[in-house]
Design an enzyme around this catalytic site. Structure first.
Site, PDB file in Angstrom:
ATOM      1  N   HIS A   1       0.841  -1.272  -0.081  1.00 44.18           N
ATOM      2  CA  HIS A   1       0.121  -0.207  -0.005  1.00 44.18           C
ATOM      3  C   HIS A   1       0.959   1.326  -0.040  1.00 44.18           C
ATOM      4  O   HIS A   1       1.602   1.390   0.843  1.00 44.18           O
ATOM      5  CB  HIS A   1      -0.985  -0.038   1.103  1.00 44.18           C
ATOM      6  CG  HIS A   1      -1.904   1.091   1.305  1.00 44.18           C
ATOM      7  ND1 HIS A   1      -3.287   0.819   0.490  1.00 44.18           N
ATOM      8  CD2 HIS A   1      -1.937   2.264   1.729  1.00 44.18           C
ATOM      9  CE1 HIS A   1      -3.789   2.124   0.648  1.00 44.18           C
ATOM     10  NE2 HIS A   1      -3.056   2.979   1.177  1.00 44.18           N
ATOM     11  N   ALA A   2       0.632   2.072  -0.886  1.00 46.47           N
ATOM     12  CA  ALA A   2       1.529   3.188  -1.196  1.00 46.47           C
ATOM     13  C   ALA A   2       1.594   4.411  -0.057  1.00 46.47           C
ATOM     14  O   ALA A   2       0.404   4.542   0.719  1.00 46.47           O
ATOM     15  CB  ALA A   2       1.054   4.073  -2.321  1.00 46.47           C
TER      16      ALA A   2
ATOM     17  N   HIS B   1       0.125  11.811  -5.556  1.00 39.97           N
ATOM     18  CA  HIS B   1      -0.493  12.096  -4.246  1.00 39.97           C
ATOM     19  C   HIS B   1       0.586  11.899  -3.114  1.00 39.97           C
ATOM     20  O   HIS B   1       0.658  12.679  -2.282  1.00 39.97           O
ATOM     21  CB  HIS B   1      -1.623  10.997  -4.246  1.00 39.97           C
ATOM     22  CG  HIS B   1      -2.170  10.748  -2.693  1.00 39.97           C
ATOM     23  ND1 HIS B   1      -3.315  11.822  -2.239  1.00 39.97           N
ATOM     24  CD2 HIS B   1      -1.780  10.165  -1.574  1.00 39.97           C
ATOM     25  CE1 HIS B   1      -3.463  11.392  -1.082  1.00 39.97           C
ATOM     26  NE2 HIS B   1      -2.751  10.411  -0.694  1.00 39.97           N
ATOM     27  N   GLU B   2       1.231  10.645  -3.600  1.00 37.24           N
ATOM     28  CA  GLU B   2       2.406  10.410  -2.095  1.00 37.24           C
ATOM     29  C   GLU B   2       3.506  11.425  -2.436  1.00 37.24           C
ATOM     30  O   GLU B   2       3.956  11.923  -1.281  1.00 37.24           O
ATOM     31  CB  GLU B   2       2.845   8.898  -2.622  1.00 37.24           C
ATOM     32  CG  GLU B   2       1.922   7.939  -2.505  1.00 37.24           C
ATOM     33  CD  GLU B   2       1.209   7.904  -1.329  1.00 37.24           C
ATOM     34  OE1 GLU B   2       1.791   8.254  -0.096  1.00 37.24           O
ATOM     35  OE2 GLU B   2       0.202   7.356  -1.058  1.00 37.24           O
TER      36      GLU B   2
ATOM     37  N   HIS C   1       2.634  14.373  -0.242  1.00 35.54           N
ATOM     38  CA  HIS C   1       2.892  14.164   1.145  1.00 35.54           C
ATOM     39  C   HIS C   1       4.349  14.817   1.424  1.00 35.54           C
ATOM     40  O   HIS C   1       4.785  15.554   2.534  1.00 35.54           O
ATOM     41  CB  HIS C   1       2.625  12.746   1.467  1.00 35.54           C
ATOM     42  CG  HIS C   1       1.296  12.232   1.804  1.00 35.54           C
ATOM     43  ND1 HIS C   1       0.398  12.796   2.652  1.00 35.54           N
ATOM     44  CD2 HIS C   1       0.611  11.159   0.976  1.00 35.54           C
ATOM     45  CE1 HIS C   1      -0.560  12.368   2.619  1.00 35.54           C
ATOM     46  NE2 HIS C   1      -0.715  11.327   1.731  1.00 35.54           N
TER      47      HIS C   1
ATOM     48  N   GLU D   1      -3.619  14.823   3.087  1.00 36.77           N
ATOM     49  CA  GLU D   1      -4.123  13.972   2.052  1.00 36.77           C
ATOM     50  C   GLU D   1      -4.802  14.890   0.546  1.00 36.77           C
ATOM     51  O   GLU D   1      -4.583  14.315  -0.310  1.00 36.77           O
ATOM     52  CB  GLU D   1      -5.531  13.381   2.517  1.00 36.77           C
ATOM     53  CG  GLU D   1      -5.120  12.096   3.591  1.00 36.77           C
ATOM     54  CD  GLU D   1      -4.078  11.096   3.184  1.00 36.77           C
ATOM     55  OE1 GLU D   1      -3.940  10.825   2.146  1.00 36.77           O
ATOM     56  OE2 GLU D   1      -3.559  10.577   4.166  1.00 36.77           O
TER      57      GLU D   1
ATOM     58  N   HIS E   1      -7.022   0.267   5.438  1.00 38.16           N
ATOM     59  CA  HIS E   1      -7.100   1.164   6.522  1.00 38.16           C
ATOM     60  C   HIS E   1      -7.615   0.824   7.788  1.00 38.16           C
ATOM     61  O   HIS E   1      -7.282   1.202   8.902  1.00 38.16           O
ATOM     62  CB  HIS E   1      -7.658   2.472   5.960  1.00 38.16           C
ATOM     63  CG  HIS E   1      -6.957   3.221   4.693  1.00 38.16           C
ATOM     64  ND1 HIS E   1      -7.076   2.745   3.497  1.00 38.16           N
ATOM     65  CD2 HIS E   1      -6.014   4.248   4.762  1.00 38.16           C
ATOM     66  CE1 HIS E   1      -6.421   3.329   2.623  1.00 38.16           C
ATOM     67  NE2 HIS E   1      -5.780   4.146   3.441  1.00 38.16           N
TER      68      HIS E   1
ATOM     69  N   TYR F   1      -9.808  11.309   4.464  1.00 34.26           N
ATOM     70  CA  TYR F   1     -10.114  11.187   3.029  1.00 34.26           C
ATOM     71  C   TYR F   1     -11.115  11.815   2.580  1.00 34.26           C
ATOM     72  O   TYR F   1     -11.320  12.505   1.502  1.00 34.26           O
ATOM     73  CB  TYR F   1      -9.800   9.504   2.403  1.00 34.26           C
ATOM     74  CG  TYR F   1      -8.645   8.889   2.955  1.00 34.26           C
ATOM     75  CD1 TYR F   1      -7.241   9.369   2.161  1.00 34.26           C
ATOM     76  CD2 TYR F   1      -8.467   8.308   3.939  1.00 34.26           C
ATOM     77  CE1 TYR F   1      -6.245   8.526   2.420  1.00 34.26           C
ATOM     78  CE2 TYR F   1      -7.192   7.537   4.174  1.00 34.26           C
ATOM     79  CZ  TYR F   1      -6.047   7.918   3.764  1.00 34.26           C
ATOM     80  OH  TYR F   1      -4.923   7.335   3.940  1.00 34.26           O
TER      81      TYR F   1
END
Length: 609
Positions: free
Chosen positions: A310-311, A340-341, A344, A368, A470, A480
């Site tokens: 999971h990323a 997306h990552e 972060h 997020e 999750h 999210y």
């Protein structure tokens, strides 16, 4: 050390009187030198604590990385043992911090730091229970990460992992039997096996929440998520999903560019996808990924060990080491996830000079939302043309509606799912959903709020919620839900600053905005990101958007053309709005009675002598 100073630190009735008198003196005669000395001492203490906390977080992150990047019993035990040792230090620091009467300090940032450090989290548990909790969570996460199923087409091939094989099946297969088989088998291995660990985790996590003066974990999560004030209007629909978009789109004869195929034709690699994302951020005058990021990140699935695929993005709290762990596949969806990552990590880079206690998002939803906001630009037709992944002129109205529909299958359909997942867990933590009703309640919520049903009958021998990462990994999900709303607020503000969006200009629509190379937009984003959690989230929201509330007006504005089209089309066809009751059985009275009977017969019998 002065008498006033000592009393204010150790507490007691006399200290309270002294504090009130001191505050009165300050209010009437100016700042008292004794209180200034006390606050100075408190400042020295909290920054020393913050430095020590950063070192502890660094050690914990390294141990967790080692475990999730190489899942073995040995690495799991090392991680749990280190967490146990660090929790003892955290508990000692917490006891010391509570002795300070920080509420009378004048420096608001200092008070905010003390307030954050006065919450201990799960380390408040006794050592034995803390270790049990860690084992419960790691047990669920490792089970999820290492679960494998057999192929529908070849029952001797039993090495299908979630990434990439199972995900690929759901993305491409249109065989209902294959999809049903895959769904059942995944929920069997990733969900049902986690039930006992989950039940123990709920009990211990609630106990920790009570030790931190919360009624339960639901109350703690609700507080952390923002004590939210945001406003929704209009309807959300959730009858369909991404994998059926291709044959349900409004204008099926309009050919869509195959971005995944274009990427493969152009020899894209995982590394190239990350480099393109890095270049996008740099074009906004934001920070380039440091050398350590490229050296230490895992961006492709290793073949020699099990990892959590999971990323995830990681901050190691030393101001230099930031990483991503992801089993990247060259396709359009992972191109979005990469951004997306990387969002972060960009957040980490921007607030790395804050005290460690403020090195987090303004609220969890902000963190997020950042990468997803960038992904809205990256996914726009304008940007995809710019980087050579699609060709041709600007989209006509029918193509735009198809594009919005495709985006809606992602952004709109997601909202009730995100809401459902934590609504389910709130019930669990509050005790209104007991263990014998876990699966039944989960599916009742999914039918009521999403209009979805399982492909086969379900019972309480199943535990389908844990088949979602999750839930197994103890990550609250409301972040999210918040993110999928505020990212459109962020996007609209950045697009306006970039000169890419004007409400009344048909040539500058929000749906086609691309902020690439806009230093003005990038600087505004950086000003918000640099704050971390040093100020309440409305302050951070205002810095970028000029608004102090989370609102859905940006999302509604983005999807307005699709909304108007759907209203007209549904009226034209007389479409039924909503969904019919499920015909699939889950948690019937007969099922529950049978399960109770099975539990009774399986219990050890007492011998009478």
């Amino acid at each position: 050390m002065s008498k006033v100073k000592t009393m204010l630190k150790i507490g007691g009735g006399a200290a309270l009187v002294a504090a009130i008198v001191a505050v009165f003196i300050v209010a009437t005669q100016g700042r008292d030198p004794e209180l200034e000395a006390i606050e100075h001492e408190g400042s020295d203490y909290i920054f020393q604590l913050d430095k020590a906390s950063g070192l502890r977080k660094n050690l914990a992150s390294k141990a967790e990385w080692d475990y999730t990047a190489n899942i073995t019993k040995e690495n799991e035990e090392k991680w749990i043992q280190l967490r146990l040792e660090l929790s003892k230090l955290e508990k000692q620091a917490w006891e010391e911090t509570k002795m300070y009467k920080w509420q009378i300090f004048q420096d608001n940032q200092l008070k905010r730091m003390f307030k954050k450090y006065c919450e201990l989290g799960v380390a408040a548990l006794p050592d034995d229970k803390y270790k049990q909790l860690m084992k419960s969570v790691s047990g669920m996460e490792s089970n999820y990460a290492t679960s494998k199923i057999c192929s529908y087409k070849d029952n001797t091939k039993c090495d299908l992992s979630l990434e990439p094989e199972i995900t690929e099946i759901f993305a491409k297969s249109q065989d209902p039997e294959e999809l049903k088989h895959t769904w059942i088998e995944w929920h069997k291995v990733a969900g049902a096996k986690a039930r006992n660990n989950f039940t123990q985790y709920v009990r211990l996590y609630n106990e920790a929440a009570k030790l931190n003066d919360y009624k339960d974990v639901a109350a703690e999560w609700w507080q952390a998520d923002v004590t939210r004030h945001f406003y929704l209007s209009g309807n959300m629909w959730a009858q369909t999903w991404n994998n059926i978009e291709s044959f349900t789109r409004p204008y099926p004869d309009k050919k869509e560019s195959d971005i995944t195929q274009a990427m493969r034709d152009q020899n894209y690699t995982a590394l190239k996808m990350f480099q393109m994302s890095d270049e996008f951020f740099k074009s906004l005058n934001l920070t380039a990924m440091p050398e350590k990021f490229w050296e230490n990140s895992i961006i492709e699935k290793p073949t020699d060990r099990e990892i959590v695929c999971h990323a995830s993005a990681w901050d190691f709290y030393d101001g230099q080491d930031f990483r991503i762990k992801m089993c990247t596949v060259v396709n359009r969806e992972h191109f979005r996830i990469v951004h997306h990552e990387m969002g972060h990590v960009q957040y980490y880079l921007q607030y790395r000079n804050q005290p460690n206690v403020f090195r987090e998002g303004a609220n969890p939803g902000f963190h997020e939302a950042v990468g997803d906001t960038i992904a809205l630009s990256v996914s726009s037709p304008k940007h995809l043309r710019r980087v050579g992944l699609i060709n041709g002129d600007a989209e006509d109205e029918q193509t735009e509606i198809n594009q919005l529909y495709k985006m809606g299958m992602d952004k709109i359909v997601f909202l009730p799912f995100a809401y459902t997942l934590d609504l389910f867990r709130y019930g669990v933590f509050r005790g209104t959903t007991p263990p014998e009703d876990y699966n039944c309640h989960y599916w009742r919520l999914r039918e009521m709020l999403q209009g979805v049903e399982p492909p086969v009958n379900r019972t309480e021998e199943d535990f389908d919620a844990a088949a979602k990462y999750h839930v197994s990994a103890n990550v609250e999900y409301a972040r999210y839900y918040v993110s999928f709303i505020i990212q459109f607020q962020f996007h609209r503000a950045l697009c306006s600053l970039a000169g890419e969006y004007a409400p009344e200009d048909i040539n500058k629509k929000l749906v086609d905005c691309d902020i690439y190379q806009s230093v003005t937009a990038g600087n505004a984003l950086a000003n918000m990101l640099k704050m971390g959690s040093s100020k309440p989230w409305p302050d951070a929201m205002e810095v970028l958007t000029g608004q102090r509330s989370m609102k859905a007006d940006g999302l509604l504005e983005y999807f307005k053309p699709l909304y108007e089209w759907l209203k007209a089309e549904n009226q034209r066809t007389g479409e039924y709005i909503g969904w019919e009751p499920s015909k699939i059985q889950y948690c019937t009275s007969e099922q529950l009675a049978a399960l109770r009977a099975k539990k009774i017969t399986s219990q050890p019998q007492k011998l009478v002598t």
